[in-house]
Design an enzyme around this catalytic site. Structure first.
Site, PDB file in Angstrom:
ATOM      1  N   GLU A 124       0.848  -1.201   0.000  1.00 52.16           N
ATOM      2  CA  GLU A 124       0.000   0.000   0.000  1.00 52.16           C
ATOM      3  C   GLU A 124       0.878   1.243   0.000  1.00 52.16           C
ATOM      4  O   GLU A 124       1.773   1.371   0.827  1.00 52.16           O
ATOM      5  CB  GLU A 124      -0.925  -0.024   1.236  1.00 52.16           C
ATOM      6  CG  GLU A 124      -1.636   1.275   1.569  1.00 52.16           C
ATOM      7  CD  GLU A 124      -2.514   1.832   0.434  1.00 52.16           C
ATOM      8  OE1 GLU A 124      -3.314   1.071  -0.140  1.00 52.16           O
ATOM      9  OE2 GLU A 124      -2.374   3.043   0.124  1.00 52.16           O
ATOM     10  N   GLN A 125       0.557   2.176  -0.896  1.00 59.33           N
ATOM     11  CA  GLN A 125       1.401   3.373  -1.022  1.00 59.33           C
ATOM     12  C   GLN A 125       1.262   4.318   0.171  1.00 59.33           C
ATOM     13  O   GLN A 125       2.210   5.015   0.533  1.00 59.33           O
ATOM     14  CB  GLN A 125       1.095   4.112  -2.322  1.00 59.33           C
ATOM     15  CG  GLN A 125      -0.294   4.723  -2.371  1.00 59.33           C
ATOM     16  CD  GLN A 125      -0.599   5.420  -3.691  1.00 59.33           C
ATOM     17  OE1 GLN A 125       0.196   5.376  -4.625  1.00 59.33           O
ATOM     18  NE2 GLN A 125      -1.751   6.046  -3.778  1.00 59.33           N
ATOM     19  N   ASP A 143     -12.131  -0.580  -8.462  1.00 60.07           N
ATOM     20  CA  ASP A 143     -12.075   0.675  -9.215  1.00 60.07           C
ATOM     21  C   ASP A 143     -10.954   0.690 -10.247  1.00 60.07           C
ATOM     22  O   ASP A 143     -10.997   1.450 -11.208  1.00 60.07           O
ATOM     23  CB  ASP A 143     -11.868   1.865  -8.255  1.00 60.07           C
ATOM     24  CG  ASP A 143     -13.181   2.380  -7.676  1.00 60.07           C
ATOM     25  OD1 ASP A 143     -14.219   1.718  -7.873  1.00 60.07           O
ATOM     26  OD2 ASP A 143     -13.165   3.444  -7.033  1.00 60.07           O
ATOM     27  N   TYR A 181     -28.320   9.184   5.491  1.00 58.31           N
ATOM     28  CA  TYR A 181     -28.652   7.924   6.170  1.00 58.31           C
ATOM     29  C   TYR A 181     -27.806   7.806   7.443  1.00 58.31           C
ATOM     30  O   TYR A 181     -26.744   8.429   7.553  1.00 58.31           O
ATOM     31  CB  TYR A 181     -28.441   6.719   5.247  1.00 58.31           C
ATOM     32  CG  TYR A 181     -27.091   6.609   4.567  1.00 58.31           C
ATOM     33  CD1 TYR A 181     -25.967   6.149   5.248  1.00 58.31           C
ATOM     34  CD2 TYR A 181     -26.933   6.971   3.226  1.00 58.31           C
ATOM     35  CE1 TYR A 181     -24.743   6.047   4.612  1.00 58.31           C
ATOM     36  CE2 TYR A 181     -25.703   6.868   2.586  1.00 58.31           C
ATOM     37  CZ  TYR A 181     -24.610   6.401   3.288  1.00 58.31           C
ATOM     38  OH  TYR A 181     -23.385   6.304   2.672  1.00 58.31           O
ATOM     39  N   ARG A 202     -17.170   4.449   6.548  1.00 66.56           N
ATOM     40  CA  ARG A 202     -16.086   3.820   5.752  1.00 66.56           C
ATOM     41  C   ARG A 202     -14.925   3.383   6.631  1.00 66.56           C
ATOM     42  O   ARG A 202     -14.363   2.310   6.455  1.00 66.56           O
ATOM     43  CB  ARG A 202     -15.568   4.870   4.764  1.00 66.56           C
ATOM     44  CG  ARG A 202     -15.737   4.540   3.344  1.00 66.56           C
ATOM     45  CD  ARG A 202     -15.058   5.613   2.525  1.00 66.56           C
ATOM     46  NE  ARG A 202     -13.924   5.025   1.839  1.00 66.56           N
ATOM     47  CZ  ARG A 202     -14.013   4.381   0.675  1.00 66.56           C
ATOM     48  NH1 ARG A 202     -15.168   4.285   0.067  1.00 66.56           N
ATOM     49  NH2 ARG A 202     -12.966   3.859   0.110  1.00 66.56           N
TER      50      ARG A 202
END
Ligand SMILES: Cc1cc2nc3c(=O)[nH]c(=O)nc-3n(C[C@H](O)[C@H](O)[C@H](O)COP(=O)(O)OP(=O)(O)OC[C@H]3O[C@@H](n4cnc5c(N)ncnc54)[C@H](O)[C@@H]3O)c2cc1C
Length: 392
Positions: free
Chosen positions: A33-34, A297, A220, A107
């Site tokens: 992971e960068q 993505d 929400y 998230r």
């Protein structure tokens, strides 16, 4: 001798889920992971039954029950008049119809659930602060990547490479697809409100979608209702390609000033906004090349108008690990099978999400036709092709 690990570029939702799904079939992995750490900004994410089902199967049911909210319904209202345009029951109705819940979660909470499981697994190694900068895929048995950090470069060899490195995927570029995502002329404003600061008469256990000319607003609950998540999307032009940046509250307040008073009060309840420019791309032709494959993505970014981007990345990870379990010694064949399975669904979701953006933001008189159609729609059936997805 232990199996050579899979290499995974990116510790986003797709990369973390891939590592966990691989561990479940006995395959070790190294995630590169960068970023130096994962500190997700405040934003919510909806987990429809197609994806909550997978997360529950991977063992995250109890953790999700502690961290997520489960709104009882979706209500769609006109941004201007407040008229109810449609909706669908969530809560038990989703569980009964699809066998899995419709959840809404912070998230950061989802990332933490996945990261804790990754850290607790002997089969997964996580290397932060390293960028996948080059790939050597010429061997018959392995792939080697060059990982650059601030101070050094090192080569790491594994069985195959999964490019889960997001919208601006370097892995895709390194396997020969230099095409760039396209800005779709939508800007998303995201903000959170603590429940104590949320107007007492606005809903706290419902997903509410407001539709107006050139814009929409959705809110929400998340974190079991401790916070309300808001996303306001406008079709105003802003070509800044960055991932996120701070938004000036007065700008968005002005943009929604003439909306229904409930929508206006919801917007005013947020004190800090973060802005995203929204991109997607035409489906990539090549999803894999020999021992390298793309996921999430990196290969099919979706506009957020169906709340399915992370869901598709998780579905991808699940299908990929299932195909690899069938062909553990032939990753390149498993990658081809995975791509054949995933291409039709992901392009259908991409196209539907883009269409929803146009529908949500219709102006009069087209909006009259939309409102009429919505008032007669059964949303749970309309979206069953998304929510009822399963792969065995
Ligand atoms: C406004 C908005 C609302 C949304 N709401 C929802 C929703 O409700 N439900 C839903 O399902 N989806 C939603 N999404 C979509 C979702 O956030 C994304 O689709 C999802 O995060 C994609 O996950 P990913 O793992 O593929 O990519 P990412 O999350 O982008 O992760 C990629 C990772 O790779 C790392 N990386 C990049 N390049 C390299 C490199 N060369 N080397 C090493 N690491 C690298 C990055 O730092 C990052 O950590 C929303 C999106 C937006 C913008």
């Amino acid at each position: 001798m232990p199996d050579s690990p899979f290499l995974i570029a990116g510790a986003g939702i797709g990369g973390l889920t891939s590592a966990l799904a691989l561990a479940r079939i006995g395959q070790p992995s190294i995630i590169v992971e960068q970023r130096t750490r994962i500190d997700d900004i405040g934003a919510g994410i909806q987990l429809s039954p197609n994806v909550s089902r997978i997360l529950i199967e991977l063992g995250f049911g109890p953790a999700l029950a502690k961290a997520a909210a489960e709104p009882k319904q979706l209500l769609i209202r006109s941004g201007k008049s407040g008229k109810i345009l449609g909706g669908m029951a969530l809560g038990d109705a989703m569980r009964n119809q699809y066998g899995a819940p419709y959840l809404t979660i912070h998230r950061a909470d989802l990332q933490t659930i996945l990261l804790d499981a990754v850290r607790g697994s002997d089969a997964i190694r996580l290397a932060f602060g390293r960028t996948v900068a080059a790939i050597d895929d010429n061997s018959q048995m392995s792939v080697t990547i060059r990982c650059d950090s601030q101070s050094a470069s090192e080569n790491v060899t594994g069985k195959a490479l999964i490019g889960a490195d997001g919208l601006w995927s370097n892995v895709a570029r390194l396997i020969g697809d230099p095409s760039k995502p396209e800005f779709r002329k939508h800007i998303a404003w995201r903000g959170l409100v603590a429940r104590k600061d949320w107007p007492a008469d606005l809903p706290t256990n419902e997903t509410r979608l407001w539709l107006g000319p050139g814009a929409h607003l959705v809110h929400y609950p998340i974190r079991r209702g401790e916070f309300i998540n808001l996303v306001a999307v406008t079709s105003d032009i802003d070509n800044a390609p960055g991932w996120s940046r701070a938004g000036e509250p007065s700008m968005i307040q002005k943009r929604f000033a003439r909306w229904h008073p409930d929508a206006v009060r919801a917007i005013h309840a947020v004190s800090e906004w973060t802005i995203w420019s929204l991109f997607d791309r035409a489906p990539r032709k090549a999803w894999s090349d020999n021992r390298v494959v793309l996921l999430g993505d990196a290969v099919h970014p979706v506009l957020p108008f169906l709340a399915q981007g992370a869901a598709l990345a998780i579905e991808d990870a699940y299908v990929l690990s299932t195909e690899l379990s069938k062909k553990p010694d032939d990753p390149s064949a498993a990658f081809t099978a995975y791509a054949d399975i995933r291409k039709p669904r992901t392009s259908k979701v991409q196209a539907a999400a883009r269409r929803n953006g146009d529908i949500y933001h219709m102006r009069w008189p087209l909006s009259m036709g939309r409102d009429f159609t919505m008032s007669r729609m059964t949303f749970a059936d309309h979206y069953s092709w998304i929510y009822d997805w399963r792969y065995v």
